[in-house]
Design a protein around this motif. Structure first.
Motif, mmCIF file in Angstrom:
data_model
loop_
_atom_site.group_PDB
_atom_site.id
_atom_site.type_symbol
_atom_site.label_atom_id
_atom_site.label_comp_id
_atom_site.label_asym_id
_atom_site.label_seq_id
_atom_site.Cartn_x
_atom_site.Cartn_y
_atom_site.Cartn_z
ATOM 1 N N ALA A 3 0.835 -1.207 0.000
ATOM 2 C CA ALA A 3 0.000 0.000 0.000
ATOM 3 C C ALA A 3 0.868 1.255 0.000
ATOM 4 C CB ALA A 3 -0.936 -0.002 1.202
ATOM 5 N N ASN A 4 1.950 1.242 0.769
ATOM 6 C CA ASN A 4 2.868 2.377 0.787
ATOM 7 C C ASN A 4 3.499 2.588 -0.579
ATOM 8 O OD1 ASN A 4 2.431 2.981 3.468
ATOM 9 N ND2 ASN A 4 4.137 1.746 4.188
ATOM 10 N N ARG A 5 3.915 1.522 -1.221
ATOM 11 C CA ARG A 5 4.554 1.622 -2.537
ATOM 12 C C ARG A 5 3.579 2.150 -3.578
ATOM 13 N NH1 ARG A 5 9.003 3.080 -1.790
ATOM 14 N NH2 ARG A 5 10.066 1.601 -0.535
ATOM 15 N N ILE A 6 2.340 1.720 -3.504
ATOM 16 C CA ILE A 6 1.337 2.197 -4.464
ATOM 17 C C ILE A 6 1.174 3.705 -4.328
ATOM 18 C CG2 ILE A 6 -1.121 2.184 -5.048
ATOM 19 C CD1 ILE A 6 -1.055 -0.862 -4.295
ATOM 20 N N SER A 7 0.945 4.179 -3.115
ATOM 21 C CA SER A 7 0.727 5.615 -2.935
ATOM 22 C C SER A 7 1.996 6.408 -3.232
ATOM 23 C CB SER A 7 0.192 5.924 -1.535
ATOM 24 O OG SER A 7 1.068 5.473 -0.542
ATOM 25 N N THR A 8 3.160 5.861 -2.917
ATOM 26 C CA THR A 8 4.419 6.545 -3.209
ATOM 27 C C THR A 8 4.677 6.611 -4.705
ATOM 28 O OG1 THR A 8 5.346 5.827 -1.096
ATOM 29 C CG2 THR A 8 6.906 6.544 -2.766
ATOM 30 N N ALA A 9 4.409 5.527 -5.419
ATOM 31 C CA ALA A 9 4.635 5.510 -6.871
ATOM 32 C C ALA A 9 3.776 6.566 -7.556
ATOM 33 C CB ALA A 9 4.334 4.129 -7.437
ATOM 34 N N ILE A 10 2.578 6.755 -7.087
ATOM 35 C CA ILE A 10 1.698 7.763 -7.677
ATOM 36 C C ILE A 10 2.220 9.167 -7.376
ATOM 37 C CG2 ILE A 10 -0.600 8.800 -7.473
ATOM 38 C CD1 ILE A 10 -1.640 5.903 -7.181
ATOM 39 N N GLY A 11 2.729 9.348 -6.174
ATOM 40 C CA GLY A 11 3.189 10.671 -5.766
ATOM 41 C C GLY A 11 4.507 11.109 -6.367
ATOM 42 N N ARG A 12 5.454 10.188 -6.519
ATOM 43 C CA ARG A 12 6.765 10.633 -7.004
ATOM 44 C C ARG A 12 7.250 9.898 -8.250
ATOM 45 N NH1 ARG A 12 10.703 8.444 -2.149
ATOM 46 N NH2 ARG A 12 10.545 6.256 -2.697
ATOM 47 N N ALA A 13 6.666 8.764 -8.562
ATOM 48 C CA ALA A 13 6.944 8.035 -9.806
ATOM 49 C C ALA A 13 8.433 7.803 -10.059
ATOM 50 C CB ALA A 13 6.296 8.748 -10.986
ATOM 51 N N GLU A 14 9.124 7.244 -9.071
ATOM 52 C CA GLU A 14 10.539 6.916 -9.246
ATOM 53 C C GLU A 14 10.696 5.434 -9.585
ATOM 54 O OE1 GLU A 14 13.013 8.238 -6.044
ATOM 55 O OE2 GLU A 14 12.336 10.308 -6.249
ATOM 56 N N ILE A 15 11.752 5.110 -10.278
ATOM 57 C CA ILE A 15 11.992 3.744 -10.758
ATOM 58 C C ILE A 15 11.966 2.729 -9.612
ATOM 59 C CG2 ILE A 15 14.506 3.942 -10.714
ATOM 60 C CD1 ILE A 15 12.633 2.101 -13.425
ATOM 61 N N LYS A 16 12.517 3.086 -8.463
ATOM 62 C CA LYS A 16 12.545 2.155 -7.333
ATOM 63 C C LYS A 16 11.132 1.767 -6.901
ATOM 64 C CE LYS A 16 14.198 1.505 -2.610
ATOM 65 N NZ LYS A 16 13.238 0.476 -2.409
ATOM 66 N N ASP A 17 10.232 2.728 -6.878
ATOM 67 C CA ASP A 17 8.851 2.450 -6.477
ATOM 68 C C ASP A 17 8.189 1.492 -7.459
ATOM 69 O OD1 ASP A 17 9.058 4.291 -4.300
ATOM 70 O OD2 ASP A 17 8.848 5.890 -5.759
ATOM 71 N N TYR A 18 8.425 1.723 -8.741
ATOM 72 C CA TYR A 18 7.847 0.853 -9.760
ATOM 73 C C TYR A 18 8.440 -0.552 -9.691
ATOM 74 C CZ TYR A 18 5.379 4.650 -12.003
ATOM 75 O OH TYR A 18 4.510 5.662 -12.273
ATOM 76 N N THR A 19 9.745 -0.651 -9.523
ATOM 77 C CA THR A 19 10.334 -1.991 -9.464
ATOM 78 C C THR A 19 9.870 -2.731 -8.217
ATOM 79 O OG1 THR A 19 12.395 -1.092 -8.532
ATOM 80 C CG2 THR A 19 12.350 -1.486 -10.902
ATOM 81 N N ASP A 20 9.711 -2.018 -7.106
ATOM 82 C CA ASP A 20 9.161 -2.659 -5.912
ATOM 83 C C ASP A 20 7.765 -3.212 -6.187
ATOM 84 O OD1 ASP A 20 11.434 -2.117 -4.441
ATOM 85 O OD2 ASP A 20 10.550 -0.467 -3.303
ATOM 86 N N LEU A 21 6.924 -2.416 -6.849
ATOM 87 C CA LEU A 21 5.581 -2.890 -7.192
ATOM 88 C C LEU A 21 5.646 -4.104 -8.109
ATOM 89 C CD1 LEU A 21 3.587 0.410 -7.777
ATOM 90 C CD2 LEU A 21 3.330 -1.228 -5.908
ATOM 91 N N GLY A 22 6.565 -4.069 -9.051
ATOM 92 C CA GLY A 22 6.718 -5.208 -9.958
ATOM 93 C C GLY A 22 7.076 -6.480 -9.229
#
Length: 87
Positions: A3-22
């Motif tokens: 849940a943290n990664r989802i909201s963070t990816a939307i807010g800052r859209a950094e590669i680390k957030d996306y790879t974590d979600l992946g």
């Protein structure tokens, strides 16, 4: 964490957030189950928004911070499959 990664990816859209979600998705956790929790952190989070962000993700090379050996194609394949689960 999902849940943290989802909201963070939307807010800052950094590669680390996306790879974590992946990798969360790769581990067979259902991202759609975490959308309501992410919405508590950011009221603008929706399944459609997350699906759109993930479907637009393109990885040109593997980031240096990866600790698991993985190919660019494997990571991209994960992102190509994830949005369909959210719609």
């Amino acid at each position: 964490m999902a849940a943290n990664r989802i909201s963070t990816a939307i807010g800052r859209a950094e590669i680390k957030d996306y790879t974590d979600l992946g990798f969360i998705g790769r581990a067979r956790y259902r991202l759609e189950d975490y959308i309501p929790l992410a919405r508590k952190k950011d009221a603008g989070v929706s399944r459609r928004m997350v699906a759109q962000l993930l479907s637009e993700f393109r990885l040109s090379k593997i980031p240096g911070f990866m600790i698991v050996p993985v190919s660019r194609d494997e990571v991209q394949d994960i992102f190509d499959r994830l949005p369909g689960n959210l719609l």
